[in-house]
Design a protein around this motif. Sequence first.
Motif, PDB file in Angstrom:
ATOM      1  N   PHE A   2       0.841  -1.197   0.000  1.00  0.00           N
ATOM      2  CA  PHE A   2       0.000   0.000   0.000  1.00  0.00           C
ATOM      3  C   PHE A   2       0.873   1.242   0.000  1.00  0.00           C
ATOM      4  CE2 PHE A   2      -4.124  -1.835   0.607  1.00  0.00           C
ATOM      5  CZ  PHE A   2      -3.925  -2.976   1.368  1.00  0.00           C
ATOM      6  N   CYS A   3       0.524   2.172  -0.839  1.00  0.00           N
ATOM      7  CA  CYS A   3       1.117   3.494  -0.844  1.00  0.00           C
ATOM      8  C   CYS A   3       0.201   4.399  -0.020  1.00  0.00           C
ATOM      9  CB  CYS A   3       1.192   3.960  -2.298  1.00  0.00           C
ATOM     10  SG  CYS A   3       1.591   5.660  -2.563  1.00  0.00           S
ATOM     11  N   ALA A   4       0.770   5.297   0.778  1.00  0.00           N
ATOM     12  CA  ALA A   4      -0.034   6.238   1.563  1.00  0.00           C
ATOM     13  C   ALA A   4       0.576   7.625   1.450  1.00  0.00           C
ATOM     14  CB  ALA A   4      -0.107   5.808   3.025  1.00  0.00           C
ATOM     15  N   ALA A   5      -0.276   8.628   1.476  1.00  0.00           N
ATOM     16  CA  ALA A   5       0.186  10.004   1.343  1.00  0.00           C
ATOM     17  C   ALA A   5      -0.476  10.874   2.386  1.00  0.00           C
ATOM     18  CB  ALA A   5      -0.136  10.528  -0.059  1.00  0.00           C
ATOM     19  N   SER A   6       0.229  11.939   2.778  1.00  0.00           N
ATOM     20  CA  SER A   6      -0.365  12.872   3.729  1.00  0.00           C
ATOM     21  C   SER A   6       0.271  14.242   3.554  1.00  0.00           C
ATOM     22  CB  SER A   6      -0.189  12.401   5.167  1.00  0.00           C
ATOM     23  OG  SER A   6       1.151  12.599   5.589  1.00  0.00           O
ATOM     24  N   ALA A   7      -0.370  15.223   4.176  1.00  0.00           N
ATOM     25  CA  ALA A   7       0.181  16.568   4.226  1.00  0.00           C
ATOM     26  C   ALA A   7       0.620  16.814   5.668  1.00  0.00           C
ATOM     27  CB  ALA A   7      -0.859  17.587   3.789  1.00  0.00           C
ATOM     28  N   LEU A   8       1.886  17.157   5.867  1.00  0.00           N
ATOM     29  CA  LEU A   8       2.379  17.432   7.204  1.00  0.00           C
ATOM     30  C   LEU A   8       1.939  18.828   7.652  1.00  0.00           C
ATOM     31  CD1 LEU A   8       5.988  15.978   6.881  1.00  0.00           C
ATOM     32  CD2 LEU A   8       4.032  14.944   8.029  1.00  0.00           C
ATOM     33  N   PRO A   9       1.730  19.092   8.910  1.00  0.00           N
ATOM     34  CA  PRO A   9       1.837  18.134  10.017  1.00  0.00           C
ATOM     35  C   PRO A   9       0.669  17.156  10.019  1.00  0.00           C
ATOM     36  CG  PRO A   9       1.002  20.219  10.827  1.00  0.00           C
ATOM     37  CD  PRO A   9       1.355  20.424   9.379  1.00  0.00           C
ATOM     38  N   ASN A  10       0.990  15.952  10.430  1.00  0.00           N
ATOM     39  CA  ASN A  10      -0.005  14.897  10.335  1.00  0.00           C
ATOM     40  C   ASN A  10      -0.086  14.202  11.678  1.00  0.00           C
ATOM     41  OD1 ASN A  10      -1.628  12.787   9.624  1.00  0.00           O
ATOM     42  ND2 ASN A  10      -0.097  11.747   8.414  1.00  0.00           N
ATOM     43  N   TYR A  11      -1.263  14.186  12.245  1.00  0.00           N
ATOM     44  CA  TYR A  11      -1.463  13.462  13.496  1.00  0.00           C
ATOM     45  C   TYR A  11      -2.001  12.069  13.227  1.00  0.00           C
ATOM     46  CZ  TYR A  11      -0.885  18.195  15.144  1.00  0.00           C
ATOM     47  OH  TYR A  11      -0.390  19.458  15.374  1.00  0.00           O
ATOM     48  N   GLY A  12      -1.865  11.633  11.993  1.00  0.00           N
ATOM     49  CA  GLY A  12      -2.319  10.306  11.599  1.00  0.00           C
ATOM     50  C   GLY A  12      -3.686  10.301  10.975  1.00  0.00           C
ATOM     51  N   GLN A  13      -4.409  11.378  11.113  1.00  0.00           N
ATOM     52  CA  GLN A  13      -5.788  11.361  10.662  1.00  0.00           C
ATOM     53  C   GLN A  13      -5.944  11.654   9.186  1.00  0.00           C
ATOM     54  OE1 GLN A  13      -4.328  13.796  12.025  1.00  0.00           O
ATOM     55  NE2 GLN A  13      -5.034  15.731  11.201  1.00  0.00           N
ATOM     56  N   ASN A  14      -4.898  12.118   8.525  1.00  0.00           N
ATOM     57  CA  ASN A  14      -5.085  12.462   7.129  1.00  0.00           C
ATOM     58  C   ASN A  14      -4.185  11.679   6.189  1.00  0.00           C
ATOM     59  OD1 ASN A  14      -2.724  13.737   7.714  1.00  0.00           O
ATOM     60  ND2 ASN A  14      -3.381  15.773   7.110  1.00  0.00           N
ATOM     61  N   PHE A  15      -3.823  10.475   6.591  1.00  0.00           N
ATOM     62  CA  PHE A  15      -3.197   9.569   5.644  1.00  0.00           C
ATOM     63  C   PHE A  15      -4.254   9.103   4.651  1.00  0.00           C
ATOM     64  CE2 PHE A  15       1.083   8.988   6.853  1.00  0.00           C
ATOM     65  CZ  PHE A  15       1.162   9.051   8.225  1.00  0.00           C
ATOM     66  N   VAL A  16      -3.899   9.129   3.375  1.00  0.00           N
ATOM     67  CA  VAL A  16      -4.772   8.596   2.333  1.00  0.00           C
ATOM     68  C   VAL A  16      -4.056   7.410   1.709  1.00  0.00           C
ATOM     69  CG1 VAL A  16      -5.998   9.049   0.193  1.00  0.00           C
ATOM     70  CG2 VAL A  16      -5.752  10.870   1.892  1.00  0.00           C
ATOM     71  N   PHE A  17      -4.719   6.273   1.703  1.00  0.00           N
ATOM     72  CA  PHE A  17      -4.107   5.043   1.216  1.00  0.00           C
ATOM     73  C   PHE A  17      -4.579   4.720  -0.191  1.00  0.00           C
ATOM     74  CE2 PHE A  17      -1.910   3.114   4.820  1.00  0.00           C
ATOM     75  CZ  PHE A  17      -2.373   3.888   5.866  1.00  0.00           C
ATOM     76  N   GLY A  18      -3.667   4.148  -0.978  1.00  0.00           N
ATOM     77  CA  GLY A  18      -4.046   3.601  -2.268  1.00  0.00           C
ATOM     78  C   GLY A  18      -4.698   2.235  -2.099  1.00  0.00           C
ATOM     79  N   PRO A  19      -5.210   1.672  -3.177  1.00  0.00           N
ATOM     80  CA  PRO A  19      -5.924   0.396  -3.113  1.00  0.00           C
ATOM     81  C   PRO A  19      -5.017  -0.816  -2.961  1.00  0.00           C
ATOM     82  CG  PRO A  19      -5.895   1.188  -5.360  1.00  0.00           C
ATOM     83  CD  PRO A  19      -5.293   2.266  -4.532  1.00  0.00           C
ATOM     84  N   GLY A  20      -3.715  -0.632  -3.161  1.00  0.00           N
ATOM     85  CA  GLY A  20      -2.790  -1.738  -2.975  1.00  0.00           C
ATOM     86  C   GLY A  20      -2.420  -2.436  -4.275  1.00  0.00           C
ATOM     87  N   THR A  21      -1.212  -3.005  -4.287  1.00  0.00           N
ATOM     88  CA  THR A  21      -0.736  -3.843  -5.384  1.00  0.00           C
ATOM     89  C   THR A  21      -0.246  -5.149  -4.787  1.00  0.00           C
ATOM     90  OG1 THR A  21      -0.033  -1.992  -6.782  1.00  0.00           O
ATOM     91  CG2 THR A  21       1.000  -4.130  -7.198  1.00  0.00           C
ATOM     92  N   ARG A  22      -0.768  -6.256  -5.310  1.00  0.00           N
ATOM     93  CA  ARG A  22      -0.333  -7.576  -4.826  1.00  0.00           C
ATOM     94  C   ARG A  22       0.888  -8.011  -5.615  1.00  0.00           C
ATOM     95  NH1 ARG A  22      -2.674 -11.287  -1.851  1.00  0.00           N
ATOM     96  NH2 ARG A  22      -4.671 -10.202  -1.977  1.00  0.00           N
ATOM     97  N   LEU A  23       2.009  -8.150  -4.914  1.00  0.00           N
ATOM     98  CA  LEU A  23       3.260  -8.582  -5.537  1.00  0.00           C
ATOM     99  C   LEU A  23       3.455 -10.070  -5.293  1.00  0.00           C
ATOM    100  CD1 LEU A  23       6.039  -8.014  -6.884  1.00  0.00           C
ATOM    101  CD2 LEU A  23       6.927  -7.557  -4.576  1.00  0.00           C
ATOM    102  N   SER A  24       3.741 -10.779  -6.358  1.00  0.00           N
ATOM    103  CA  SER A  24       4.087 -12.202  -6.257  1.00  0.00           C
ATOM    104  C   SER A  24       5.492 -12.371  -6.797  1.00  0.00           C
ATOM    105  CB  SER A  24       3.114 -13.065  -7.058  1.00  0.00           C
ATOM    106  OG  SER A  24       1.794 -12.916  -6.581  1.00  0.00           O
ATOM    107  N   VAL A  25       6.387 -12.877  -5.958  1.00  0.00           N
ATOM    108  CA  VAL A  25       7.758 -13.128  -6.383  1.00  0.00           C
ATOM    109  C   VAL A  25       7.894 -14.635  -6.573  1.00  0.00           C
ATOM    110  CG1 VAL A  25      10.195 -12.910  -5.836  1.00  0.00           C
ATOM    111  CG2 VAL A  25       8.587 -11.120  -5.128  1.00  0.00           C
ATOM    112  N   LEU A  26       8.165 -15.012  -7.801  1.00  0.00           N
ATOM    113  CA  LEU A  26       8.169 -16.426  -8.166  1.00  0.00           C
ATOM    114  C   LEU A  26       9.574 -17.008  -8.028  1.00  0.00           C
ATOM    115  CD1 LEU A  26       6.028 -15.888 -11.382  1.00  0.00           C
ATOM    116  CD2 LEU A  26       5.225 -16.471  -9.080  1.00  0.00           C
ATOM    117  N   PRO A  27       9.694 -18.162  -7.356  1.00  0.00           N
ATOM    118  CA  PRO A  27      11.030 -18.761  -7.193  1.00  0.00           C
ATOM    119  C   PRO A  27      11.570 -19.312  -8.505  1.00  0.00           C
ATOM    120  CG  PRO A  27       9.334 -20.106  -6.142  1.00  0.00           C
ATOM    121  CD  PRO A  27       8.647 -18.903  -6.678  1.00  0.00           C
TER     122      PRO A  27
END
Lengths: 116, 114
Positions: free
Chosen positions: B89-114
């Motif tokens: 997940f990528c997350a972004a915020s504007a400082l100063p941040n007390y944690g309440q304004n983190f905005v998260f992306g939807p996520g990317t599922r990484l698969s590392v194949l042996p």
Amino acid sequence: DVKVTQSSRYLVKRTGEKVFLECVQDMDHENMFWYRQDPGLGLRLIYFSYDVKMKEKGDIPEGYSVSREKKERFSLILESASTNQTSMYLCASIPGQGASGANVLTFGAGSRLTVL
Amino acid sequence: DQQVKQNSPSLSVQEGRISILNCDYTNSMFDYFLWYKKYPAEGPTFLISISSIKDKNEDGRFTVFLNKSAKHLSLHIVPSQPGDSAVYFCAASALPNYGQNFVFGPGTRLSVLP
């Protein structure tokens, strides 16, 4: 290490039941948060609290309430669970501004709730 | 409208190769960015962060690059290992941040194949 503990990892409830999700952190953090995580939507903020007995709505507070009676404990309450509240619920905490780690959320392991 | 986008829902990479996960944001007020890794049935764990005064931050195998003009950041993992298989997940915020304004992306599922 900061520890955020969510007591219930998996719950199955019926529509209309009242649900309590408990979260405890052991590092004296001022700020605590409840998120829900759904596929394709990322993490969405439900409620947060920056002090005992204080609470603020996040982006999706409808259908939820919270309680923070002690600094270390933050509870999420579903007054009447509905099927669209089936989700992974994540609690997080962060110290106050100026403290070490003040800009990094620390998450619990999550509580997966299924509402039938 | 999503303020933080991760346009690749999934990515597969061969072990030992480079993994590149991308994140785009729309809010020009964001000036602090984080990457989290999440294994199934576990909470997200913090990986690496970058503030807007930098364009690169490294921590071992993980490097984050920030292109402010393009409103784009990327996470590079070199070399990729099977244990890196997770949702990022990528997350972004504007400082100063007390944690309440983190905005998260939807996520990317990484698969590392042996």
